[in-house]
Design a protein around this motif. Structure first.
Motif, short mmCIF file in Angstrom:
data_model
loop_
_atom_site.label_atom_id
_atom_site.label_comp_id
_atom_site.label_asym_id
_atom_site.label_seq_id
_atom_site.Cartn_x
_atom_site.Cartn_y
_atom_site.Cartn_z
N ASP A 3 0.82 -1.22 0.00
CA ASP A 3 0.00 0.00 0.00
C ASP A 3 0.85 1.27 0.00
OD1 ASP A 3 1.02 -0.11 2.55
OD2 ASP A 3 -0.91 -0.36 3.55
N GLY A 4 2.16 1.12 -0.09
CA GLY A 4 3.04 2.29 -0.15
C GLY A 4 3.41 2.89 1.18
N VAL A 5 2.90 2.34 2.29
CA VAL A 5 3.22 2.86 3.63
C VAL A 5 4.25 1.92 4.26
CG1 VAL A 5 2.31 3.56 5.86
CG2 VAL A 5 0.89 3.80 3.81
N THR A 6 5.44 2.41 4.48
CA THR A 6 6.56 1.55 4.87
C THR A 6 6.70 1.36 6.37
OG1 THR A 6 8.07 3.45 4.86
CG2 THR A 6 7.84 2.20 2.80
N ARG A 7 5.91 2.08 7.18
CA ARG A 7 5.98 1.91 8.63
C ARG A 7 4.58 1.77 9.20
NH1 ARG A 7 10.10 5.37 7.23
NH2 ARG A 7 12.16 4.59 7.79
N GLY A 8 4.50 1.04 10.32
CA GLY A 8 3.19 0.76 10.87
C GLY A 8 3.20 0.65 12.38
N ARG A 9 2.09 0.17 12.93
CA ARG A 9 1.93 -0.03 14.36
C ARG A 9 1.26 -1.38 14.59
NH1 ARG A 9 -3.47 1.57 15.58
NH2 ARG A 9 -4.48 2.46 13.74
N VAL A 10 1.62 -2.00 15.68
CA VAL A 10 1.14 -3.34 15.98
C VAL A 10 -0.21 -3.25 16.71
CG1 VAL A 10 1.60 -5.48 17.24
CG2 VAL A 10 3.47 -4.27 16.07
N GLY B 226 13.00 10.01 12.18
CA GLY B 226 12.21 9.00 11.48
C GLY B 226 10.94 9.62 10.93
N ASP B 227 10.09 8.80 10.35
CA ASP B 227 8.82 9.29 9.81
C ASP B 227 7.79 8.18 9.86
OD1 ASP B 227 8.79 7.85 7.10
OD2 ASP B 227 10.71 8.90 7.03
N ASN B 228 6.55 8.53 9.54
CA ASN B 228 5.45 7.56 9.65
C ASN B 228 5.33 6.64 8.44
OD1 ASN B 228 4.53 9.43 7.80
ND2 ASN B 228 2.47 9.61 8.69
N GLY B 229 6.23 6.79 7.47
CA GLY B 229 6.27 5.87 6.34
C GLY B 229 5.34 6.20 5.20
N TRP B 230 4.56 7.28 5.32
CA TRP B 230 3.67 7.67 4.22
C TRP B 230 4.46 8.48 3.18
CZ3 TRP B 230 -1.77 7.02 3.63
CH2 TRP B 230 -2.38 6.28 4.66
N ARG C 251 -5.92 -8.38 17.22
CA ARG C 251 -7.31 -8.62 16.91
C ARG C 251 -7.62 -10.10 17.11
NH1 ARG C 251 -7.93 -5.32 11.15
NH2 ARG C 251 -7.80 -3.21 12.01
N ASP C 252 -8.54 -10.35 18.01
CA ASP C 252 -8.94 -11.73 18.30
C ASP C 252 -7.72 -12.59 18.63
OD1 ASP C 252 -11.59 -11.03 17.71
OD2 ASP C 252 -11.30 -11.48 15.57
N GLY C 253 -6.83 -12.01 19.42
CA GLY C 253 -5.65 -12.76 19.83
C GLY C 253 -4.59 -12.90 18.77
N ARG C 254 -4.74 -12.22 17.64
CA ARG C 254 -3.75 -12.32 16.56
C ARG C 254 -3.09 -10.96 16.33
NH1 ARG C 254 -6.19 -15.25 11.39
NH2 ARG C 254 -3.97 -15.08 10.86
N LYS C 255 -1.80 -11.02 16.08
CA LYS C 255 -1.02 -9.81 15.87
C LYS C 255 -1.16 -9.34 14.43
CE LYS C 255 3.82 -8.25 15.92
NZ LYS C 255 5.22 -8.66 16.22
N ASP C 256 -1.36 -8.04 14.27
CA ASP C 256 -1.44 -7.45 12.93
C ASP C 256 -0.66 -6.14 12.93
OD1 ASP C 256 -2.07 -7.05 10.32
OD2 ASP C 256 -4.18 -6.54 10.64
N VAL C 257 -0.10 -5.78 11.80
CA VAL C 257 0.65 -4.53 11.65
C VAL C 257 -0.11 -3.64 10.67
CG1 VAL C 257 2.81 -3.43 11.00
CG2 VAL C 257 2.84 -5.66 12.12
N LEU C 258 -0.68 -2.57 11.17
CA LEU C 258 -1.44 -1.62 10.35
C LEU C 258 -0.53 -0.47 9.91
CD1 LEU C 258 -4.78 -1.32 12.38
CD2 LEU C 258 -4.25 -2.85 10.46
N PRO C 259 -0.89 0.19 8.80
CA PRO C 259 -0.14 1.40 8.44
C PRO C 259 -0.18 2.40 9.59
CG PRO C 259 -1.62 0.76 6.67
CD PRO C 259 -1.98 -0.10 7.85
N TYR C 260 0.96 3.10 9.78
CA TYR C 260 0.96 4.09 10.86
C TYR C 260 0.01 5.22 10.49
CZ TYR C 260 2.75 5.80 15.23
OH TYR C 260 2.84 6.17 16.55
#
Length: 410
Positions: free
Chosen positions: A182-189, A256-260, A192-201
């Motif tokens: 999606d072009g966003v190189t950095r995210g946040r953990v 650093g930056d938010n990756g956008w 969800r329902d006990g599963r780890k996901d990394v969303l765009p920052y």
């Protein structure tokens, strides 16, 4: 008794030289002059070390595949002999301090060159480097040269009017997103329902609209400023000085930056039909003063958020630190696309500044979110209002020659 002057003494009578003495004098006059003793030989002078032999393909670490290079001569560089080399040696020594392997031999040899001898410095670059004219993959010889600077802002360590605009430090929850599509190189953990996901920052617009995002980022505010527009320019420039109410000064540096991806607010103003022609920082400031109700909308057009580290300014004479990790030198440091040029590479830049020809030896020592492409350079103008005025108006076509060590070949 009257004193009278004594009569003048008679000159002594000269005697004629005797014949034997006369003969000795004549013989001496005809003799060969004495041979002076031989001068002691001069101690041999150590010649500067010669550049190493060419190594095919060695420039691969210095230039990217999108940059086409054609060999040139120093005589081909417009204005090469006219550059006064002011600031060149300090910028070059900073290059050397970074330890770029491809420049190690040249850096070692430059130790024998006087720091105040411009002629010797010019000769050094002619001996150790080969100029290559840079062209784009399309064949274009001309690219875009812009300018940047280190702004001087006003702020406070604590939030109190008018200091209500936050400058964020690096968030603790920021992680990389390698290979994100999606072009966003950095995210946040998130979980969800006990599963780890990394969303765009969070983007800039998301932060301004989401109290939860603001609460997370407010834990790492390094300083509060008095202007949202100046805070945006700080992020575009990548560094700045902040004068505090108690007289102390902080230097803010990129952390650093938010990756956008970076989006130009000037481009947004043009697309919105708010402005026409060339958009400078001065014009953006004026538009913001006339449309305060739309400032946040303009700011949100750029999703990229830059995070900073703050330190007390202890060496005012030094410039800000660029991406290479060394202080920048006004009118000698440029930001480039490091996918095309390795940081530390010397360049010959030919462009115009304020309508006047500018042809100088510069060094790739920084990067920028908007600095992309093979013939793209951002010239550092220095610190303060005058530098900002010049940098804000800088938008000129330019040509570039890359100076590669003679021990390498293309």
């Amino acid at each position: 008794m009257d004193a009278r002057p004594a009569p003048p003494a008679r000159p002594a009578r000269r005697r004629a030289p005797r014949p034997a003495l006369l003969l000795a004098l004549l013989l001496a006059a005809c003799a060969a002059p004495p041979v002076p003793p031989p001068m002691p030989p001069k101690p041999p002078q150590s010649a500067p070390p010669a550049p190493p032999p060419a190594v095919p393909g060695a420039t691969a670490a210095l230039t990217g595949a999108g940059l086409n290079l054609q060999p040139a001569r120093f005589a081909d560089l417009p204005g090469w002999a006219a550059d006064d080399f002011s600031g060149v040696w300090s910028a070059w020594q900073r290059d050397c301090s970074a330890g770029l392997p491809q420049l190690a031999a040249a850096c070692a040899a430059s130790g024998a060159v006087a720091p105040n001898d411009a002629a010797a410095q010019r000769a050094f670059f002619e001996q150790w480097f080969q100029p290559w004219q840079a062209t784009a993959s399309t064949g274009a010889e001309t690219g875009l040269v812009t300018g940047y600077y280190e702004p001087v802002l006003h702020g406070s360590r604590t939030r109190a009017w008018p200091y209500v605009v936050p400058v964020y430090g690096l968030p603790a929850d920021l992680v990389d997103r390698p290979g994100a599509d999606d072009g966003v190189t950095r995210g946040r953990v998130v979980w969800r329902d006990g599963r780890k996901d990394v969303l765009p920052y969070w983007s800039r617009a998301q932060i301004s609209a989401d109290p939860q995002a603001q609460a997370v980022l407010d834990r790492n505010v390094v300083v509060w400023l008095d202007s949202a527009v100046e805070a945006l320019f700080l992020q575009v420039q990548g560094s700045g000085l902040v004068q505090l109410p108690d007289g102390e000064t902080l230097r803010l540096s990129y952390a650093g930056d938010n990756g956008w991806p970076y989006k130009s607010v000037g481009r947004w103003l043009l697309d919105q039909g708010e402005l026409r022609g060339t958009v400078t920082m001065q014009i953006i400031r004026a538009w913001a003063r006339m449309h305060p109700e739309r400032v946040q909308q303009m700011l949100d057009a750029n999703p990229r958020v830059v995070f900073f580290r703050a330190a007390v300014l202890d060496h005012p004479e030094r410039g800000p630190t660029g991406a290479m990790g060394v202080p920048l030198t006004p009118l000698r440091s440029v930001a480039v696309d490091k996918r095309q040029l390795a940081l530390g590479t010397p360049l010959w830049l030919s462009t115009t500044v304020a309508g006047q020809p500018f042809a100088h030896l510069v060094f790739a020592q920084d990067v920028g979110g908007a600095i992309t492409g093979s013939l793209r350079a951002d010239l550092f103008f220095g610190t303060g209002e005058a530098a900002g005025d010049a940098a804000g108006r800088m938008q000129s076509p330019g040509r570039m020659w890359v100076l590669l060590p003679r021990g390498s070949s293309r």
